[in-house]
Design a protein around this motif. Structure first.
Motif, short mmCIF file in Angstrom:
data_model
loop_
_atom_site.label_atom_id
_atom_site.label_comp_id
_atom_site.label_asym_id
_atom_site.label_seq_id
_atom_site.Cartn_x
_atom_site.Cartn_y
_atom_site.Cartn_z
N UNK A 1 0.48 3.57 -3.57
CA UNK A 1 -1.10 3.03 -4.07
C UNK A 1 -0.66 2.74 -5.43
N UNK A 2 -2.00 2.12 -6.03
CA UNK A 2 -2.24 1.98 -7.41
C UNK A 2 -3.68 2.38 -7.86
N UNK A 3 -3.80 2.57 -9.13
CA UNK A 3 -5.27 2.93 -9.62
C UNK A 3 -5.64 1.80 -10.60
N UNK A 4 -7.03 1.57 -10.60
CA UNK A 4 -7.20 0.51 -11.85
C UNK A 4 -7.90 1.53 -12.67
N UNK A 5 -7.57 1.68 -13.82
CA UNK A 5 -8.11 2.36 -15.09
C UNK A 5 -9.65 2.22 -15.26
N UNK A 6 -10.48 3.18 -15.20
CA UNK A 6 -11.90 2.91 -15.50
C UNK A 6 -12.06 2.86 -16.97
N UNK A 7 -12.85 2.05 -17.46
CA UNK A 7 -13.24 1.77 -18.86
C UNK A 7 -13.89 2.98 -19.20
N UNK A 8 -13.67 3.68 -20.21
CA UNK A 8 -14.50 4.70 -20.53
C UNK A 8 -14.36 5.14 -22.09
N UNK A 9 -15.26 5.96 -22.69
CA UNK A 9 -15.07 6.11 -24.19
C UNK A 9 -13.77 7.42 -24.03
N UNK A 10 -12.87 7.16 -24.56
CA UNK A 10 -11.63 8.16 -24.63
C UNK A 10 -12.02 9.26 -25.44
N UNK A 11 -11.95 10.46 -24.98
CA UNK A 11 -12.00 11.69 -25.57
C UNK A 11 -10.69 12.17 -26.36
#
Length: 257
Positions: A179-189
């Motif tokens: 499988x693969x994952x599409x990274x969710x855009x988020x404010x990086x901590x």
């Protein structure tokens, strides 16, 4: 016996217009309900991709086949980036611009398999930032591996026409999840190292399936309206055949003679 007026005689216009209005309204209302059915199903699919993230290990293991019910499932990922395995997936359009997915493997645990993570989208190879290094913590949408049948014209470079696990294996040093994952855009901590910096969001290609009976009432309403349109056409034709185009019964013709 006087001739019957032509079916398009002005005396019949009101009936023709009424029939046309009824059919047009029923067809339009049917399409409206049909579009509502599609819209609600698409919304339900997107909503599934917004549910709370699960740990990857709770969804599938390194050697497991892809669990179909988890298409689009958000998964929480922790591991270490493997920058040397970064690849680009060509032919990815965004806002009408043809570009690339930027994909880097993430080792999700010491000695375990790696998961290919789509970090984002870039319009050209020169726009791709350096691959991240070190520990990472991010959330991604889980997707089944692609298999479009596209042929890689140059197996020696890092550009692939599809995110096929068998092809990606040639670019990594370990095993890969199926499988693969599409990274969710988020404010990086602090310390998260999501790997999405410098890239635009990659669109989610495969949404989770909608529940089977989502908005089924709208579909039934559409069918009912189209049935009514057909019934209106039938009644108009019967009226036209019997009262306008049809012959008078023989006994009425005899009486008039």
């Amino acid at each position: 016996m006087p001739d019957r007026p032509h079916p398009l005689h002005p005396r019949y216009w009101a009936v023709h217009l009424l029939a046309l209005a009824c059919v047009a309204a029923a067809v339009a209302l049917g399409y409206w309900q049909y579009d509502a059915w599609h819209a609600k199903r698409d919304a339900a699919a997107r909503d599934l991709s917004q549910i709370p993230a699960l740990p990857l290990t709770q969804v599938m293991g390194p050697d497991d086949p892809f669990p179909g019910k988890y298409v689009g499932q958000p998964v929480a990922l922790r591991g270490t980036w493997e920058p040397d395995g970064t690849i680009l997936i060509s032919g990815r359009e965004r806002n009408g611009v043809d570009g690339y997915w930027v994909v880097t493997p993430l080792e999700v645990g010491p000695g375990t398999a790696e998961l290919m993570v789509v970090r984002g989208w870039a319009a050209s190879r020169t726009d791709v930032p350096a691959a991240p290094r070190g520990a990472a913590e991010l959330t991604g949408w889980l997707q089944p591996a692609e298999g479009t049948g596209a042929v890689d014209d140059d197996a020696t470079d890092d550009v692939l026409p599809q995110l096929r696990i068998a092809d990606a294996l040639h670019h990594v040093s370990g095993d890969l999840y199926g499988a693969y994952a599409v990274a969710q855009p988020a404010i990086a901590t602090a310390g998260s190292n999501t790997g999405t910096d410098g890239l635009e969001r990659a669109e989610l290609d495969q949404l989770p399936p909608s529940p089977r009976f989502t908005a089924i009432r709208n579909l039934f309403y559409a069918i009912e309206w189209w049935f009514f349109a057909g019934f209106a056409v039938f009644m108009w034709w019967r009226w036209l055949s019997d009262d306008v185009l049809g012959d008078e019964p023989d006994h009425l013709q005899d009486d008039r003679e």
